[in-house]
Design an enzyme around this catalytic site. Structure first.
Site, PDB file in Angstrom:
ATOM      1  CG  LEU A  29      -6.205 -22.725 -23.441  1.00  0.00           C
ATOM      2  CD1 LEU A  29      -6.820 -23.651 -23.044  1.00  0.00           C
ATOM      3  CD2 LEU A  29      -6.552 -21.582 -23.914  1.00  0.00           C
ATOM      4  CB  CYS A  41      -4.750 -14.141 -13.873  1.00  0.00           C
ATOM      5  SG  CYS A  41      -5.232 -14.486 -12.481  1.00  0.00           S
ATOM      6  CB  ILE A  54       2.987  -9.228  -6.635  1.00  0.00           C
ATOM      7  CG1 ILE A  54       2.366  -9.483  -7.438  1.00  0.00           C
ATOM      8  CG2 ILE A  54       3.950 -10.074  -6.783  1.00  0.00           C
ATOM      9  CD1 ILE A  54       2.394  -9.241  -8.903  1.00  0.00           C
ATOM     10  CD  GLU A  88       6.919   0.098  -0.807  1.00  0.00           C
ATOM     11  OE1 GLU A  88       6.946   0.702  -1.356  1.00  0.00           O
ATOM     12  OE2 GLU A  88       6.889  -1.091  -1.650  1.00  0.00           O
ATOM     13  CB  ALA A  90       7.676  -8.289  -6.149  1.00  0.00           C
ATOM     14  CG  ASP A 120      -2.325  -6.261 -16.468  1.00  0.00           C
ATOM     15  OD1 ASP A 120      -3.483  -6.319 -15.948  1.00  0.00           O
ATOM     16  OD2 ASP A 120      -1.748  -7.378 -16.798  1.00  0.00           O
ATOM     17  CG  HIS A 170     -24.458 -11.618  16.111  1.00  0.00           C
ATOM     18  ND1 HIS A 170     -23.856 -10.793  16.583  1.00  0.00           N
ATOM     19  CD2 HIS A 170     -24.940 -12.350  17.433  1.00  0.00           C
ATOM     20  CE1 HIS A 170     -23.597 -11.465  17.755  1.00  0.00           C
ATOM     21  NE2 HIS A 170     -23.955 -11.558  18.201  1.00  0.00           N
TER      22      HIS A 170
END
Length: 463
Positions: free
Chosen positions: A36, A40, A182, A201, A267, A309, A442
C-alpha cells in the site's frame, strides 16, 4: 461486488483518489498487488528521504568541530541506515491501511485489469480470478525504472533505484547513470556514506531540466563532495568481470574511456506501467506511450479515468495526488479547477537541495518575455552563515512588463521547504514589488526570496 469507484493502484494518486471519493459519499475499492502506498511511499520518495537524512546526520557529525563541537569516530552503519529507511516506509504504508479502514475503503489484493462492461478482473496471488463491477474506474498504476539497452539490469550488480534502497552491504564503488532527481539523490547518499561514486550524464549539465545556473552550481557541489561528474557522456556497454564491472563510456570528446565499479545504478528515467491492465481489450486510447486523457482525466472510454505517471505531465507524487483530487471531484459533480502544469514545483533532496517552479531563464527568453532577473547568494544570508550552509542562491525571473513571477530557481539548504511560497505567488499573480514588500522574518533562509526580488529591481540592500 459492485462499487461506485474502483481504483487500480494505491500510490499517491490511487490512495488519494480513493479517500477523496469516500469523503464524497462513494462506495470505493482499491486494487493493489504489492505494498500500500505504491512506489513513492515504499520504494521512492519516503525511503530515499530517510537515507538522505541519515547521510546528512553523518555529515554533521563529521564536521562537528566546525560548529565548536568535539565528536570523534562517526561512521556509517550501512545496514542500520537501510533498516531505518525500510522501517519508515513500512510505518507509512500501515498509515495508508489505517486511512482505508477509517474511510471504509475496501482493499482488494491482486493484479487489476479493466475488462468490458466497466468491470475489473483481479488475479490473486494463487491465480484465482474475480470480477468486480464499478460505475467508475480509475487507473493509477504508476511507473518503473527505465531499462536501457546498453545497461541491462540484473538486480544484483546492475541495478535500478529499487535495489539501491535495499543493498545488503555498502559497495566500495558505484557508477550512477543519469543525474535527474533519482540519480542525483542516490549518488549523493552513497558518496556521503563512503562509496566512491561516478555520476554520468548525457546532457551538458547535471539536473538538466533545471535552470542552467542551478545545474552548474550542483555540478560544483557534487565535485566538492568528492563525486566524479562526467557530463556530455553516455554509457556504451557494461562488461562483467569477477570483482568489478567495466563500464565503457563515450566522453564529451567522443572518445571511449573505461571506469570500473562494483555496482552500476541505472537512473535514466522511468517507464509507465500500462501493460497488462486491459487497455487494448477495453479500447482505451494511448498516445506516445501514455494513456490519453482530457483535463479531468477521462479516457475515451466512458467511466474509465487515468492519473499519475501513466498520463502526460510531470511524473511526480504531488502531481498524481493533485490529479486524483481533480478527477474525483469532477466525477462527483463538483467544479474543480484544471491543473496548471506550468506551475508544478520540482524538488531534489541532495545537499544542497534544489527546488524550482515555472520557466527557466532560457525558456522565458525563448517565449519572448522581456525579463527582470534577480539573484541572491546564500553567502550573503545571515541564517545560512550561522548554519554553515552558504552554498547556493535564490534566482527569480519576472516579466518586466507585467511584473509577475515567471520562474523561481533555488539551490541551497532547506530550499525544498521554501518553494511553496513561490508556487502560490505564481498562481496568484503576485508581482515582484509585492514580494519585496512582503515582510519576511529575520534571520531565515526565506529572506533570500525578498532579496532576490529586490535585486531584480535594483533595490537589494544586502548585496
Amino acid at each position: 461486488m459492485k462499487y461506485d469507484l474502483i481504483v487500480i493502484g494505491s500510490g499517491p494518486g490511487g490512495y488519494v483518489a480513493a479517500i477523496r471519493a469516500s469523503q464524497l459519499g462513494m462506495n470505493v475499492a482499491v486494487v493493489e498487488k504489492a505494498e500500500l502506498g505504491g512506489i513513492c511511499l515504499n520504494w521512492g520518495c519516503i525511503p530515499t528521504k530517510s537515507l538522505l537524512k541519515s547521510a546528512q546526520v553523518l555529515e554533521y557529525a563529521r564536521h562537528a568541530e566546525e560548529y565548536g563541537v568535539k565528536l570523534a569516530g562517526a561512521e556509517a552503519d550501512f545496514s542500520a541506515i537501510i533498516a531505518r529507511s525500510r522501517g519508515v516506509a513500512d510505518k507509512m504504508s500501515k498509515g495508508i491501511r489505517y486511512l482505508f479502514k477509517k474511510n471504509n475503503i475496501s482493499l482488494i489484493e491482486g493484479h487489476g485489469k479493466v475488462t468490458a462492461g466497466k468491470q475489473v478482473e483481479v488475479t490473486a496471488g494463487d491465480g484465482t480470478k474475480t470480477q468486480y463491477e464499478a460505475t467508475h474506474i480509475i487507473l493509477a498504476t504508476g511507473a518503473r525504472s527505465r531499462q536501457l539497452p546498453a545497461i541491462p539490469q540484473d538486480g544484483k550488480r546492475i541495478i535500478g533505484y529499487r535495489q539501491a534502497l535495499t543493498l545488503e552491504r555498502k559497495p566500495a564503488s558505484m557508477l550512477v547513470v543519469g543525474s535527474g532527481a533519482i540519480g542525483s539523490e542516490l549518488a549523493w547518499f552513497y558518496n556521503a556514506v563512503g562509496t566512491q561514486v561516478t555520476l554520468v550524464e548525457f546532457m551538458p549539465n547535471v539536473l538538466p531540466v533545471e535552470d542552467e545556473e542551478v545545474s552548474k552550481q550542483m555540478g560544483r557541489s557534487f565535485k566538492k563532495a568528492g563525486i566524479e561528474v562526467l557530463v556530455k557522456s553516455s554509457v556504451e556497454s557494461v562488461e562483467e568481470a569477477d570483482d568489478l564491472l567495466k563500464v565503457n563510456i563515450r566522453n564529451k570528446k567522443g572518445e571511449i574511456e573505461t571506469r570500473e565499479a562494483e555496482i552500476v545504478l541505472s537512473a535514466a528515467g522511468i517507464m509507465p506501467n500500462i501493460e497488462n491492465i486491459g487497455l487494448e481489450e477495453a479500447g482505451i486510447a494511448v498516445e506516445n506511450g501514455r494513456i490519453k486523457v482530457d483535463a479531468f482525466y477521462r479516457t475515451n472510454v466512458a467511466g474509465v479515468y487515468a492519473i499519475g505517471d501513466i498520463v502526460h505531465g510531470q511524473a511526480l507524487a504531488h502531481v498524481a495526488s493533485a490529479e486524483a483530487l481533480c478527477c474525483v471531484e469532477k466525477m462527483a459533480g463538483l467544479e474543480p479547477e484544471p491543473i496548471d502544469y506550468g506551475n508544478i514545483p520540482g524538488c531534489t533532496y541532495t545537499t544542497p537541495e534544489v527546488a524550482s517552479v515555472g520557466l527557466t531563464e532560457e525558456k522565458a527568453l525563448e517565449a519572448g518575455f522581456e525579463l527582470k532577473v534577480g539573484k541572491f547568494p546564500f553567502t550573503a544570508s545571515g541564517k545560512a552563515s550561522a548554519a554553515g550552509a552558504t552554498d547556493g542562491f535564490v534566482k527569480l525571473i519576472f516579466d518586466a512588463k507585467a511584473g509577475t513571477l515567471l520562474g523561481a530557481h533555488l539551490v541551497g539548504a532547506n530550499v525544498t521547504e521554501m518553494i511553496a511560497e513561490l508556487v502560490l505567488a505564481r498562481k496568484a499573480g503576485v508581482t515582484g514589488h509585492a514580494l519585496i514588500k512582503t515582510i519576511h522574518p529575520h534571520p531565515t533562509m526565506n529572506e533570500a526570496v525578498v532579496e532576490a526580488a529586490a535585486a531584480a529591481y535594483g533595490e537589494a540592500v544586502h548585496l
